[in-house]
Design a protein around this motif. Structure first.
Motif, PDB file in Angstrom:
ATOM      1  N   MET A  13       0.838  -1.206   0.000  1.00 34.85           N
ATOM      2  CA  MET A  13       0.000   0.000   0.000  1.00 34.85           C
ATOM      3  C   MET A  13       0.869   1.251   0.000  1.00 34.85           C
ATOM      4  O   MET A  13       0.557   2.234  -0.672  1.00 34.85           O
ATOM      5  CB  MET A  13      -0.939  -0.003   1.208  1.00 34.85           C
ATOM      6  CG  MET A  13      -2.035  -1.031   1.108  1.00 34.85           C
ATOM      7  SD  MET A  13      -3.054  -1.102   2.604  1.00 34.85           S
ATOM      8  CE  MET A  13      -3.927   0.445   2.507  1.00 34.85           C
ATOM      9  N   GLY A  14       1.957   1.206   0.761  1.00 38.72           N
ATOM     10  CA  GLY A  14       2.873   2.339   0.805  1.00 38.72           C
ATOM     11  C   GLY A  14       3.420   2.671  -0.570  1.00 38.72           C
ATOM     12  O   GLY A  14       3.468   3.836  -0.975  1.00 38.72           O
ATOM     13  N   ILE A  15       3.814   1.650  -1.304  1.00 36.96           N
ATOM     14  CA  ILE A  15       4.319   1.867  -2.667  1.00 36.96           C
ATOM     15  C   ILE A  15       3.235   2.476  -3.548  1.00 36.96           C
ATOM     16  O   ILE A  15       3.491   3.398  -4.323  1.00 36.96           O
ATOM     17  CB  ILE A  15       4.846   0.532  -3.246  1.00 36.96           C
ATOM     18  CG1 ILE A  15       6.129   0.125  -2.519  1.00 36.96           C
ATOM     19  CG2 ILE A  15       5.078   0.646  -4.749  1.00 36.96           C
ATOM     20  CD1 ILE A  15       6.586  -1.294  -2.806  1.00 36.96           C
ATOM     21  N   HIS A  16       2.020   1.982  -3.410  1.00 44.64           N
ATOM     22  CA  HIS A  16       0.908   2.544  -4.186  1.00 44.64           C
ATOM     23  C   HIS A  16       0.657   4.011  -3.818  1.00 44.64           C
ATOM     24  O   HIS A  16       0.515   4.863  -4.702  1.00 44.64           O
ATOM     25  CB  HIS A  16      -0.357   1.715  -3.957  1.00 44.64           C
ATOM     26  CG  HIS A  16      -1.559   2.287  -4.623  1.00 44.64           C
ATOM     27  ND1 HIS A  16      -1.771   2.182  -5.975  1.00 44.64           N
ATOM     28  CD2 HIS A  16      -2.598   3.012  -4.124  1.00 44.64           C
ATOM     29  CE1 HIS A  16      -2.898   2.813  -6.281  1.00 44.64           C
ATOM     30  NE2 HIS A  16      -3.416   3.315  -5.174  1.00 44.64           N
ATOM     31  N   PHE A  17       0.620   4.323  -2.529  1.00 47.31           N
ATOM     32  CA  PHE A  17       0.353   5.697  -2.086  1.00 47.31           C
ATOM     33  C   PHE A  17       1.475   6.657  -2.459  1.00 47.31           C
ATOM     34  O   PHE A  17       1.261   7.860  -2.564  1.00 47.31           O
ATOM     35  CB  PHE A  17       0.131   5.749  -0.573  1.00 47.31           C
ATOM     36  CG  PHE A  17      -1.140   5.092  -0.101  1.00 47.31           C
ATOM     37  CD1 PHE A  17      -2.294   5.091  -0.864  1.00 47.31           C
ATOM     38  CD2 PHE A  17      -1.179   4.462   1.136  1.00 47.31           C
ATOM     39  CE1 PHE A  17      -3.464   4.490  -0.419  1.00 47.31           C
ATOM     40  CE2 PHE A  17      -2.341   3.863   1.594  1.00 47.31           C
ATOM     41  CZ  PHE A  17      -3.484   3.873   0.812  1.00 47.31           C
ATOM     42  N   GLU A  18       2.695   6.129  -2.668  1.00 48.75           N
ATOM     43  CA  GLU A  18       3.827   6.982  -3.040  1.00 48.75           C
ATOM     44  C   GLU A  18       3.608   7.685  -4.370  1.00 48.75           C
ATOM     45  O   GLU A  18       4.324   8.622  -4.693  1.00 48.75           O
ATOM     46  CB  GLU A  18       5.118   6.168  -3.129  1.00 48.75           C
ATOM     47  CG  GLU A  18       5.787   5.937  -1.818  1.00 48.75           C
ATOM     48  CD  GLU A  18       7.104   5.182  -1.971  1.00 48.75           C
ATOM     49  OE1 GLU A  18       7.727   5.257  -3.051  1.00 48.75           O
ATOM     50  OE2 GLU A  18       7.500   4.519  -1.011  1.00 48.75           O
ATOM     51  N   SER A  20       1.306   9.606  -4.954  1.00 47.15           N
ATOM     52  CA  SER A  20       0.763  10.944  -4.700  1.00 47.15           C
ATOM     53  C   SER A  20       1.205  11.567  -3.376  1.00 47.15           C
ATOM     54  O   SER A  20       0.932  12.740  -3.149  1.00 47.15           O
ATOM     55  CB  SER A  20      -0.769  10.900  -4.748  1.00 47.15           C
ATOM     56  OG  SER A  20      -1.265   9.986  -3.802  1.00 47.15           O
ATOM     57  N   ILE A  21       1.861  10.803  -2.511  1.00 50.64           N
ATOM     58  CA  ILE A  21       2.334  11.371  -1.244  1.00 50.64           C
ATOM     59  C   ILE A  21       3.754  10.883  -0.942  1.00 50.64           C
ATOM     60  O   ILE A  21       4.183   9.860  -1.481  1.00 50.64           O
ATOM     61  CB  ILE A  21       1.374  11.061  -0.073  1.00 50.64           C
ATOM     62  CG1 ILE A  21       1.281   9.561   0.210  1.00 50.64           C
ATOM     63  CG2 ILE A  21      -0.015  11.645  -0.317  1.00 50.64           C
ATOM     64  CD1 ILE A  21       0.410   9.212   1.425  1.00 50.64           C
ATOM     65  N   PRO A  22       4.484  11.611  -0.100  1.00 47.75           N
ATOM     66  CA  PRO A  22       5.865  11.222   0.218  1.00 47.75           C
ATOM     67  C   PRO A  22       5.944   9.820   0.839  1.00 47.75           C
ATOM     68  O   PRO A  22       4.995   9.353   1.474  1.00 47.75           O
ATOM     69  CB  PRO A  22       6.305  12.278   1.234  1.00 47.75           C
ATOM     70  CG  PRO A  22       5.401  13.443   1.012  1.00 47.75           C
ATOM     71  CD  PRO A  22       4.092  12.862   0.558  1.00 47.75           C
ATOM     72  N   PRO A  23       7.097   9.141   0.653  1.00 49.19           N
ATOM     73  CA  PRO A  23       7.246   7.755   1.116  1.00 49.19           C
ATOM     74  C   PRO A  23       6.929   7.521   2.597  1.00 49.19           C
ATOM     75  O   PRO A  23       6.216   6.567   2.928  1.00 49.19           O
ATOM     76  CB  PRO A  23       8.711   7.435   0.815  1.00 49.19           C
ATOM     77  CG  PRO A  23       9.061   8.337  -0.309  1.00 49.19           C
ATOM     78  CD  PRO A  23       8.276   9.590  -0.081  1.00 49.19           C
ATOM     79  N   ALA A  24       7.439   8.353   3.489  1.00 48.63           N
ATOM     80  CA  ALA A  24       7.171   8.140   4.924  1.00 48.63           C
ATOM     81  C   ALA A  24       5.686   8.311   5.219  1.00 48.63           C
ATOM     82  O   ALA A  24       5.094   7.516   5.961  1.00 48.63           O
ATOM     83  CB  ALA A  24       7.998   9.088   5.777  1.00 48.63           C
ATOM     84  N   ALA A  25       5.071   9.328   4.643  1.00 47.69           N
ATOM     85  CA  ALA A  25       3.636   9.551   4.840  1.00 47.69           C
ATOM     86  C   ALA A  25       2.847   8.365   4.297  1.00 47.69           C
ATOM     87  O   ALA A  25       1.861   7.930   4.903  1.00 47.69           O
ATOM     88  CB  ALA A  25       3.197  10.841   4.156  1.00 47.69           C
ATOM     89  N   ALA A  26       3.290   7.820   3.171  1.00 44.38           N
ATOM     90  CA  ALA A  26       2.602   6.676   2.564  1.00 44.38           C
ATOM     91  C   ALA A  26       2.629   5.466   3.494  1.00 44.38           C
ATOM     92  O   ALA A  26       1.615   4.788   3.679  1.00 44.38           O
ATOM     93  CB  ALA A  26       3.264   6.333   1.226  1.00 44.38           C
TER      94      ALA A  26
END
Length: 94
Positions: A13-18, A20-26
């Motif tokens: 999910m973090g990779i997917h969210f990256e 549109s948002i920064p990696p740590a936030a993702a």
């Protein structure tokens, strides 16, 4: 404690969210969504995701500003506890 399955899902999910948002936030956002725990403190997020203090702080502030997460405090405890806002997040995908 996260299961191996949850850890892998957070990473995916973090990779997917990256996108549109920064990696740590993702990763923080994914943790708050996937975890069975209803909230995490700053230090818990940092420890679970193995993030630096500045990456954790920047990620949390980004998500707070986007209104994707919120925090609350507990009486007698100076810590802030973070949780995701399903209503604000799900409306984003409609």
């Amino acid at each position: 404690m996260l299961t191996d399955k949850q850890t892998k899902l957070i990473e995916k999910m973090g990779i997917h969210f990256e996108r549109s948002i920064p990696p740590a936030a993702a990763r923080i956002f994914a943790l708050l969504i996937v975890s069975d725990k209803d909230s995490y403190s700053f230090d818990e997020i940092r420890e679970v995701l193995k993030l630096s203090k500045s990456a954790t702080s920047n990620g949390l502030n980004f998500l707070l500003n986007m209104k994707k997460i919120e925090y609350f405090t507990r009486s007698g405890d100076r810590k802030r506890y973070f949780t995701w806002c399903p209503k604000n997040t799900l409306s984003h995908f409609k």
